[in-house]
Scaffold this active site. Structure first.
Site, PDB file in Angstrom:
ATOM      1  N   SER A 174       0.819  -1.215   0.000  1.00 43.05           N
ATOM      2  CA  SER A 174       0.000   0.000   0.000  1.00 43.05           C
ATOM      3  C   SER A 174       0.854   1.266   0.000  1.00 43.05           C
ATOM      4  O   SER A 174       0.405   2.324  -0.478  1.00 43.05           O
ATOM      5  CB  SER A 174      -0.936   0.013   1.205  1.00 43.05           C
ATOM      6  OG  SER A 174      -0.203  -0.152   2.409  1.00 43.05           O
TER       7      SER A 174
ATOM      8  N   ASP B 235      -2.852   6.211  12.302  1.00 46.33           N
ATOM      9  CA  ASP B 235      -2.081   5.516  11.258  1.00 46.33           C
ATOM     10  C   ASP B 235      -0.754   6.257  11.068  1.00 46.33           C
ATOM     11  O   ASP B 235      -0.711   7.331  10.450  1.00 46.33           O
ATOM     12  CB  ASP B 235      -2.879   5.495   9.953  1.00 46.33           C
ATOM     13  CG  ASP B 235      -2.141   4.785   8.813  1.00 46.33           C
ATOM     14  OD1 ASP B 235      -0.961   4.416   8.997  1.00 46.33           O
ATOM     15  OD2 ASP B 235      -2.737   4.628   7.729  1.00 46.33           O
TER      16      ASP B 235
ATOM     17  N   HIS C 185       1.096   5.023   6.827  1.00 43.96           N
ATOM     18  CA  HIS C 185       0.791   5.627   5.524  1.00 43.96           C
ATOM     19  C   HIS C 185       0.946   7.147   5.586  1.00 43.96           C
ATOM     20  O   HIS C 185       0.863   7.754   6.656  1.00 43.96           O
ATOM     21  CB  HIS C 185      -0.625   5.247   5.084  1.00 43.96           C
ATOM     22  CG  HIS C 185      -0.811   3.768   4.920  1.00 43.96           C
ATOM     23  ND1 HIS C 185      -1.291   2.965   5.930  1.00 43.96           N
ATOM     24  CD2 HIS C 185      -0.543   2.949   3.870  1.00 43.96           C
ATOM     25  CE1 HIS C 185      -1.329   1.706   5.512  1.00 43.96           C
ATOM     26  NE2 HIS C 185      -0.880   1.671   4.279  1.00 43.96           N
TER      27      HIS C 185
END
Length: 433
Positions: A167, A412, A415
């Site tokens: 990702s 998070d 990311h």
């Protein structure tokens, strides 16, 4: 100090003294050798040292000459930008600093680019601050050219570029697409999203910018149907063939794999076919499993890729920032509420594994096919401020106010917000192209 030696020399016959012509010949040869050595030394210095610093020398000299003409003798050399123009062979991009520049505007936003995942659309998800979008990376040795969308598309004319990985690699792909798509007319571009392969096409340039999902590069039982529990994931470390079918015939390959490997100290690995069941796996230390998997990838590259037709890149690990003690924020909560980069030079936290970094270096150095390693790890280590944090989604839904109030469990710090740090990765990548 007396004259005895010369007196005895005149009174006694010489013992083994060489004739005068031989002495002259020896002196001439010695002088010739010295001249040759001097010439070779100058040539070596010219080709290595002088050309290596030709830009910095010329800029400082230009400043001095300008002052000579105006009659000013004092030159503040600290004000002269002595960095040379970017040269991938000469410039260590990882050595530098983040500089705040409020005049910098990203080439896109999460409201103007329709191809961004909601997971990384921080402004759209309610992030109130914007400073993280106005830091630019300045290498100490050279000037890094700005990302030029038109130049990027010209370089990709008639080509396929494929980003392969997890990702985080998908984030770099989306960043690249968003930085070029705004200059393409609406009817001259298209996007097709798939579970494994997603393709953006710039029709006017006959170019495609693609992403292939392969979080470990090698095969695993968690490639498509993601297994949330890392302890149940099993890696087939000796095979990339299922994935590599989609890598053949591509002009520019950009690989990355890291964060999925860092789920524990040991990983379950398997040789042979999953069709025979998943029994018989062996647990290996993570760096050992990573090395075997990367060698499998390297063997595929060396046996399949034609370096005259395909360029291969490998992006180093993207750091995580889940431990605020790493940057001396003892009362912090991971990357939550961080608004500025770490300014300590060479900062390195626990979210980057140097053992894994060395595996990449060692494997790539032994490959037959040239692989350009894009080192984004050190420059990203400083950017504790640029993660999605609580301005993200989970399970396809935006975080609730209750979840946002619990950043320890929901922030998070893996990311990156887009636009953001991956734009700089692509700036470096385009400079290498």
């Amino acid at each position: 100090m007396s004259l005895a030696p010369s007196t005895s020399a005149t009174m006694k016959p010489s013992r083994g003294r060489p004739p005068l012509p031989i002495i002259v010949a020896i002196v001439i040869c010695a002088l010739a050798f010295i001249a040759l050595f001097y010439t070779e030394t100058v040539t070596f210095l010219s080709s290595r040292s002088i050309f290596k610093h030709k830009y910095s020398c010329s800029r400082k000299n230009a400043a001095r000459k300008s002052n000579d003409r105006t009659g000013e003798n004092d030159v503040d050399e600290s004000l002269v930008d002595d960095r040379f123009e970017f040269d991938p062979e000469e410039c260590n991009v990882a050595n530098g600093k983040w500089v705040f520049n409020s005049s910098i505007k990203p080439l896109y936003s999460d409201r103007t680019c329709p191809y961004l995942d909601r997971q990384v659309s921080c402004v759209k998800n309610g992030r109130p601050d914007s400073d993280y979008r106005h830091w630019e990376w300045q290498p100490e040795d050279c000037t890094l050219p700005r990302f030029n969308p038109e130049l990027a598309l010209k370089k990709l004319r008639g080509k396929r570029i494929l980003f392969v990985g997890d990702s985080l690699q998908r984030g770099q792909w989306q960043s690249f697409v968003c930085m070029v798509e705004s200059i393409i007319p609406e009817d001259k571009k298209s996007m097709r999203r798939g579970r494994s392969l997603s393709v953006f096409k710039a029709k006017e340039y006959n170019a495609s910018i693609e992403f292939y999902w392969a979080p470990f590069l090698v095969e695993s039982n968690s490639d498509l149907h993601i297994i949330a529990d890392p302890k149940k994931r099993i890696l087939k470390v000796d095979s990339v063939s299922k994935h590599a079918k989609s890598w053949v015939g591509v002009d520019i390959l950009v690989f990355n794999t890291y964060v999925w490997w860092m789920s524990g100290l040991r990983l379950k690995t398997l040789w042979g076919s999953f069709a025979n069941g998943e029994e018989g796996y062996e647990e290996l230390d993570t760096p050992v499993a990573y090395r075997i998997g990367l060698k499998t990838w390297a063997n595929w590259v060396d046996s399949t890729v034609n370096p005259n037709k395909t360029r291969v890149f490998f992006t180093t690990m993207s750091p995580t920032h889940t431990r605020s003690e790493d940057w001396n924020r003892k009362n912090g909560t991971k990357c939550f509420n961080e608004t500025k980069p770490v300014m300590k030079k060479k900062h390195w936290g626990t979210g980057s594994d140097k053992k894994i970094m060395s595996v990449v270096t060692n494997v790539v150095q032994k490959m037959k096919v040239p692989v350009t390693v894009i080192n984004i790890t050190q420059i990203s280590e400083y950017r504790i401020d640029a993660h999605a944090s609580v301005y993200t989604e989970t399970g396809g839904k935006l975080l609730t106010d209750e979840q946002k109030a619990d950043p320890m469990h929901h922030a998070d710090c893996i990311h990156w917000c887009l636009p953001g740090v991956p734009d700089t990765w692509n700036q470096i990548f385009l400079a290498h192209l």
